[in-house]
Each structure stands twice: as structure tokens, then as C-alpha cells.
Scaffold this motif. Sequence first.
Motif, PDB file in Angstrom:
ATOM      1  N   GLY A 342       0.811  -1.210   0.000  1.00 34.11           N
ATOM      2  CA  GLY A 342       0.000   0.000   0.000  1.00 34.11           C
ATOM      3  C   GLY A 342       0.847   1.263   0.000  1.00 34.11           C
ATOM      4  N   PHE A 343       1.901   1.289   0.824  1.00 42.00           N
ATOM      5  CA  PHE A 343       2.762   2.470   0.870  1.00 42.00           C
ATOM      6  C   PHE A 343       3.574   2.618  -0.410  1.00 42.00           C
ATOM      7  CE2 PHE A 343       2.131   2.578   5.536  1.00 42.00           C
ATOM      8  CZ  PHE A 343       1.871   3.935   5.664  1.00 42.00           C
ATOM      9  N   PHE A 344       3.955   1.493  -1.019  1.00 42.55           N
ATOM     10  CA  PHE A 344       4.649   1.574  -2.315  1.00 42.55           C
ATOM     11  C   PHE A 344       3.732   2.210  -3.353  1.00 42.55           C
ATOM     12  CE2 PHE A 344       5.337  -0.400  -6.499  1.00 42.55           C
ATOM     13  CZ  PHE A 344       6.605   0.111  -6.777  1.00 42.55           C
ATOM     14  N   MET A 345       2.476   1.800  -3.360  1.00 41.09           N
ATOM     15  CA  MET A 345       1.526   2.360  -4.314  1.00 41.09           C
ATOM     16  C   MET A 345       1.277   3.843  -4.026  1.00 41.09           C
ATOM     17  SD  MET A 345      -1.094  -0.898  -4.475  1.00 41.09           S
ATOM     18  CE  MET A 345      -2.324  -0.085  -5.511  1.00 41.09           C
ATOM     19  N   LEU A 346       1.266   4.211  -2.735  1.00 43.35           N
ATOM     20  CA  LEU A 346       1.101   5.624  -2.382  1.00 43.35           C
ATOM     21  C   LEU A 346       2.295   6.443  -2.847  1.00 43.35           C
ATOM     22  CD1 LEU A 346      -0.451   5.776   1.210  1.00 43.35           C
ATOM     23  CD2 LEU A 346      -1.437   6.643  -0.913  1.00 43.35           C
ATOM     24  N   PHE A 347       3.483   5.873  -2.714  1.00 40.63           N
ATOM     25  CA  PHE A 347       4.688   6.576  -3.164  1.00 40.63           C
ATOM     26  C   PHE A 347       4.618   6.841  -4.666  1.00 40.63           C
ATOM     27  CE2 PHE A 347       8.959   6.324  -5.047  1.00 40.63           C
ATOM     28  CZ  PHE A 347       9.524   7.452  -4.479  1.00 40.63           C
ATOM     29  N   ILE A 348       4.256   5.825  -5.439  1.00 43.68           N
ATOM     30  CA  ILE A 348       4.118   5.996  -6.889  1.00 43.68           C
ATOM     31  C   ILE A 348       3.051   7.038  -7.200  1.00 43.68           C
ATOM     32  CG2 ILE A 348       3.507   4.855  -9.051  1.00 43.68           C
ATOM     33  CD1 ILE A 348       6.216   4.050  -7.875  1.00 43.68           C
ATOM     34  N   THR A 349       1.965   6.990  -6.435  1.00 41.65           N
ATOM     35  CA  THR A 349       0.878   7.944  -6.634  1.00 41.65           C
ATOM     36  C   THR A 349       1.346   9.368  -6.362  1.00 41.65           C
ATOM     37  OG1 THR A 349      -0.796   6.289  -6.032  1.00 41.65           O
ATOM     38  CG2 THR A 349      -1.444   8.595  -5.876  1.00 41.65           C
ATOM     39  N   GLN A 350       2.162   9.543  -5.326  1.00 40.03           N
ATOM     40  CA  GLN A 350       2.681  10.879  -5.025  1.00 40.03           C
ATOM     41  C   GLN A 350       3.604  11.388  -6.133  1.00 40.03           C
ATOM     42  OE1 GLN A 350       4.429  11.334  -1.085  1.00 40.03           O
ATOM     43  NE2 GLN A 350       2.578  12.401  -0.502  1.00 40.03           N
ATOM     44  N   GLN A 351       4.403  10.497  -6.703  1.00 39.07           N
ATOM     45  CA  GLN A 351       5.272  10.912  -7.808  1.00 39.07           C
ATOM     46  C   GLN A 351       4.429  11.344  -9.009  1.00 39.07           C
ATOM     47  OE1 GLN A 351       8.488  11.240  -6.899  1.00 39.07           O
ATOM     48  NE2 GLN A 351       7.603  10.425  -5.007  1.00 39.07           N
ATOM     49  N   LEU A 352       3.334  10.614  -9.260  1.00 40.10           N
ATOM     50  CA  LEU A 352       2.407  10.991 -10.328  1.00 40.10           C
ATOM     51  C   LEU A 352       1.780  12.346 -10.024  1.00 40.10           C
ATOM     52  CD1 LEU A 352       0.776  10.340 -12.896  1.00 40.10           C
ATOM     53  CD2 LEU A 352      -0.852   9.116 -11.446  1.00 40.10           C
ATOM     54  N   ASN A 353       1.451  12.564  -8.750  1.00 40.37           N
ATOM     55  CA  ASN A 353       0.854  13.830  -8.331  1.00 40.37           C
ATOM     56  C   ASN A 353       1.813  14.989  -8.594  1.00 40.37           C
ATOM     57  OD1 ASN A 353      -1.439  15.120  -6.535  1.00 40.37           O
ATOM     58  ND2 ASN A 353       0.477  15.901  -5.706  1.00 40.37           N
ATOM     59  N   VAL A 356       1.870  15.723 -12.382  1.00 38.69           N
ATOM     60  CA  VAL A 356       0.660  16.447 -12.793  1.00 38.69           C
ATOM     61  C   VAL A 356       0.735  17.905 -12.360  1.00 38.69           C
ATOM     62  CG1 VAL A 356      -1.847  16.609 -12.482  1.00 38.69           C
ATOM     63  CG2 VAL A 356      -0.780  14.382 -12.831  1.00 38.69           C
ATOM     64  N   PHE A 357       1.297  18.143 -11.166  1.00 37.47           N
ATOM     65  CA  PHE A 357       1.428  19.526 -10.676  1.00 37.47           C
ATOM     66  C   PHE A 357       2.346  20.339 -11.577  1.00 37.47           C
ATOM     67  CE2 PHE A 357       3.510  22.767  -8.056  1.00 37.47           C
ATOM     68  CZ  PHE A 357       2.406  23.445  -7.567  1.00 37.47           C
ATOM     69  N   ARG A 358       3.419  19.701 -12.050  1.00 32.74           N
ATOM     70  CA  ARG A 358       4.367  20.426 -12.910  1.00 32.74           C
ATOM     71  C   ARG A 358       3.768  20.774 -14.271  1.00 32.74           C
ATOM     72  NH1 ARG A 358       8.256  16.756 -10.596  1.00 32.74           N
ATOM     73  NH2 ARG A 358       8.024  15.356 -12.400  1.00 32.74           N
ATOM     74  N   VAL A 359       2.838  19.952 -14.749  1.00 31.61           N
ATOM     75  CA  VAL A 359       2.256  20.203 -16.074  1.00 31.61           C
ATOM     76  C   VAL A 359       0.810  20.705 -15.949  1.00 31.61           C
ATOM     77  CG1 VAL A 359       3.737  18.477 -17.157  1.00 31.61           C
ATOM     78  CG2 VAL A 359       1.470  17.802 -16.328  1.00 31.61           C
ATOM     79  N   ARG A 360       0.474  21.261 -14.794  1.00 28.29           N
ATOM     80  CA  ARG A 360      -0.919  21.678 -14.538  1.00 28.29           C
ATOM     81  C   ARG A 360      -1.407  22.722 -15.526  1.00 28.29           C
ATOM     82  NH1 ARG A 360       2.526  23.946 -11.029  1.00 28.29           N
ATOM     83  NH2 ARG A 360       2.381  26.155 -10.500  1.00 28.29           N
ATOM     84  N   SER A 361      -0.492  23.503 -16.105  1.00 28.42           N
ATOM     85  CA  SER A 361      -0.914  24.524 -17.070  1.00 28.42           C
ATOM     86  C   SER A 361      -1.582  23.909 -18.295  1.00 28.42           C
ATOM     87  CB  SER A 361       0.295  25.368 -17.498  1.00 28.42           C
ATOM     88  OG  SER A 361       1.276  24.547 -18.111  1.00 28.42           O
ATOM     89  N   LYS A 362      -1.288  22.631 -18.573  1.00 27.93           N
ATOM     90  CA  LYS A 362      -1.867  21.953 -19.738  1.00 27.93           C
ATOM     91  C   LYS A 362      -3.364  21.689 -19.555  1.00 27.93           C
ATOM     92  CE  LYS A 362       2.266  21.365 -21.576  1.00 27.93           C
ATOM     93  NZ  LYS A 362       2.692  22.076 -22.813  1.00 27.93           N
ATOM     94  N   PHE A 363      -3.838  21.817 -18.302  1.00 29.63           N
ATOM     95  CA  PHE A 363      -5.244  21.503 -18.018  1.00 29.63           C
ATOM     96  C   PHE A 363      -6.091  22.749 -17.762  1.00 29.63           C
ATOM     97  CE2 PHE A 363      -2.587  17.959 -16.598  1.00 29.63           C
ATOM     98  CZ  PHE A 363      -3.139  16.909 -17.307  1.00 29.63           C
ATOM     99  N   GLN A 364      -5.520  23.918 -18.080  1.00 26.49           N
ATOM    100  CA  GLN A 364      -6.235  25.161 -17.817  1.00 26.49           C
ATOM    101  C   GLN A 364      -7.498  25.311 -18.666  1.00 26.49           C
ATOM    102  OE1 GLN A 364      -5.527  27.309 -15.313  1.00 26.49           O
ATOM    103  NE2 GLN A 364      -3.969  25.790 -14.748  1.00 26.49           N
ATOM    104  N   PHE A 365      -7.588  24.550 -19.761  1.00 30.18           N
ATOM    105  CA  PHE A 365      -8.779  24.647 -20.616  1.00 30.18           C
ATOM    106  C   PHE A 365     -10.015  24.054 -19.935  1.00 30.18           C
ATOM    107  CE2 PHE A 365      -7.065  20.470 -21.443  1.00 30.18           C
ATOM    108  CZ  PHE A 365      -8.185  19.672 -21.613  1.00 30.18           C
ATOM    109  N   ILE A 366      -9.818  23.255 -18.913  1.00 30.41           N
ATOM    110  CA  ILE A 366     -10.944  22.669 -18.178  1.00 30.41           C
ATOM    111  C   ILE A 366     -11.440  23.690 -17.152  1.00 30.41           C
ATOM    112  CG2 ILE A 366     -11.686  20.772 -16.686  1.00 30.41           C
ATOM    113  CD1 ILE A 366      -9.383  19.110 -17.788  1.00 30.41           C
ATOM    114  N   PRO A 367     -12.741  23.958 -17.079  1.00 35.08           N
ATOM    115  CA  PRO A 367     -13.269  24.906 -16.095  1.00 35.08           C
ATOM    116  C   PRO A 367     -12.799  24.542 -14.680  1.00 35.08           C
ATOM    117  CG  PRO A 367     -14.971  24.271 -17.639  1.00 35.08           C
ATOM    118  CD  PRO A 367     -13.794  23.409 -17.946  1.00 35.08           C
TER     119      PRO A 367
END
Length: 412
Positions: A342-353, A356-367
Motif C-alpha cells: 500500500g505504501f509503495f503504491m502511495l509513493f508511486i501515486t505521489q510521484q504521479l501527483n 501532474v502539478f508540474r504540467v498543470r498549465s496543460k489543463f487550464q482549458f478545463i473549467p
Amino acid sequence: MVGCLLFSYPAGFFYKRIDSVALRHFISIALGFFYQYMIYKEETLHVFILSLICYVLLKVLKRKAAKPTFILSMTYLVLMHARAMYNDYGGWRMIVTGTLMICICKITAVAWCYRDGGKTDDKLSPEQIKNKLEEVPSIIEYFSYILFYATSLVGPFCEYKDFIDMIHKRGNYALRPHTFFPSLKYLLSAFVFLGIVITLAPHYAPAYLITDEFGASNLGYKFYFVFMSMLFHRCRYYTAWSIANANVTTSGLNYDHESKEDKFKKIVAVLPYDFEFKADNVRDKLEYWNTSCQQWLKYYIYLRICPANQIKAKPAKATLASNLTFMASALWHGLYPGYYLGFFMLFITQQLNKFVFRVRSKFQFIPEVARSVIGNLLSTLLIDFAAVPFSLLDFTNAMTFLSNMFYIPVVG
């Protein structure tokens, strides 16, 4: 345990009105010890023995006691977890390890804060300056903090400085705020969660996730069931932790004089509304879950390995600190394989998070509203996937669940 937690609620109104420091210490120790003995009987000695040994270390090693205290207390806890697994593998019997987990947060925090007390302020972070200890607490103050009745069973963790200021009614706690309505809000929410646990949770038991019937279901239903199962599973924790929130509020410990918004969210075990509705990313959700212990992990493990001023300058060190913090959290929880998966999966999830934060500007078209709703649902589901192995405990069961989900939680 629920009876002890509920008794602490009215006791807090009486406790808050006591002016005698000695009497406040006496009630803190006596009531906290009474609760633990009522639930764990002679097992309560483990809390006393570990706390006393670590106090002796403070006296003998002085400013150098922090690391030995951390290693000793974590080793003691791991051995207790191993014994519990040997005696009742996969069981949920009420044992002292849960209370020891909170105890260790307090023990190690005192040791680190006393270590910080020997340094000049220019070598400390603002948080360390605020909580540093110039001298070792007296043994009465120490055990009053460890056994404080409102936090001795399920938390929340609090800093020694906050506790001792509350005992002396000074600083942030110089005022005597009315706590009835703020604490009632927490208590009523606990009863709502309890109602959910009794009426709805049995229909979404995590055990169903490893059955052939679940495996044969369509994918949409599987996602739905995982979401609902983990939601209702969280409500079990919300129930106990919301009562704990109520108890630290009635005692006055939860009061935050400087807050301009909610003055009773300073020291809490969990923030259910914030987790379920406010947070729209994994990082924020994890901060709202087991909130006070997340602070302990942050300030006494992560930032001790990689200080705040090095996080951006030394990304490799920051990643190492993150990995070691996850490992320490897993050990702190126990030795079941499901925890580590579970913690391994959380770690991977945090890296994904983070990506996504670094490329958040790509999602600005969504309200903005839609973006927040989508982020909330996706981050909740990602955490749910990691929480399933955590709740199933056994590695074989966890792998059966992943197989039933076509390993989407891992490779998706």
C-alpha cells in the motif's frame, strides 16, 4: 475503547476549568493510565516501560538522545507488531500497539525538541525554534504528556510545548474559550460516521474485493465498489478520531488563538470534510488524513533527513527523505505485507501527483470547478487503490484484489 473516548468528552469541560497545575497533571496521568489499563490490562506496562527507558536516555545522553531514542522506540514497536502478528495473524483484536504508536510520536518529539534546545536559532527552522526545549521535562510533566487522557488512546499527537502551555494556561492558552459548540460539532459528526459504519459499511466489506464474484463483475462496478468500500472503511477511523477531536477541544488543547478562521483545528486527528471534499490532489488528501501524525512524520523524520532549505537544492536527498519517511511510516503501522504494498503504491501515486502539478498549465482549458471535481475523484480513487492492500493486510489477498482489477491500480 469507545466508552473511554466518550467519557473524556464531559471530563474535558471539568478539566479545562481546573487552575491547579499539579491537579491537572494528576488527572492527565491518572485518567490516561486508567483508560489504558481498562482496555489493555497488564499490556499497559509496555507504554510505561518504553516511556521510562526513553526518559532515562534523555537524562543520561542529554542532547544526544534523539537518534538513540528514535531507534530504540521504533525497534520496540516493531517487536510488538511482530508479536501481535504471531499471536493473531490478520486479526483486529484490541492490542496495545495502537496506543504505543501515539506514545512513540510523543517520546521521539520530546527527544528531538530537547536536542534543538542546544542549538542557536540560526541553525533551526521556525517550527523547531517554536518547539525547542531548553531543559528535560520533569518526570511528572513527561508522563503527563505521554498519558494525557484526551490523546492517550488514539491521539491526536501534539507537541510538548503546546501541551505544557495548555497545562499552565499560558501563551496560546492564556484565554479560556468556550468549547461546547466547537466540540459538539466534532462529537455529532462522530455519531454520523458511526451510523454509516453500522448501516452501510457491512454492505461494502473489503473482504468482498477478493472473491470470485467480485472478479467476475464488470469493470465499472468494480471501480464503484472499491470507491464505496474504502469510503465506508474510512468512516470507522473517522468515528474514533472525531471523538478524539472533540476531546482535545473540550480540554482546550485544540484552541488556536491566532487562527483567523476556525480556532479549533490546531491539533486534530483527522479532517474528514477536507479530505473528502476540499482536497483535489493526493498530497493535500494525505495531509488531512491522520493529520497530527502526518505532522510528526514531516517534522521528525522527513525534515530531519532533508531540511526545508535543501529540498529544492538537493532533489536526490529530498527523494531519499521521502522514501525513508514512507518506510518509517510503514514500520510504524506494522509488519503486514499489505502495508508495504500500500505504501509503495502511495509513493508511486505521489510521484504521479508531482508530475501532474508540474504540467498543470496543460489543463487550464478545463473549467476550474470541473477540474477540482475531477482531481478530487481521481486522487480519492488512487488513494483507495493503495488503501485496499492496507486493509486486507495479507499479501496473497492484496494480489488477488489486484488480479481482480486487472492490475490497473499498479500499471494504470
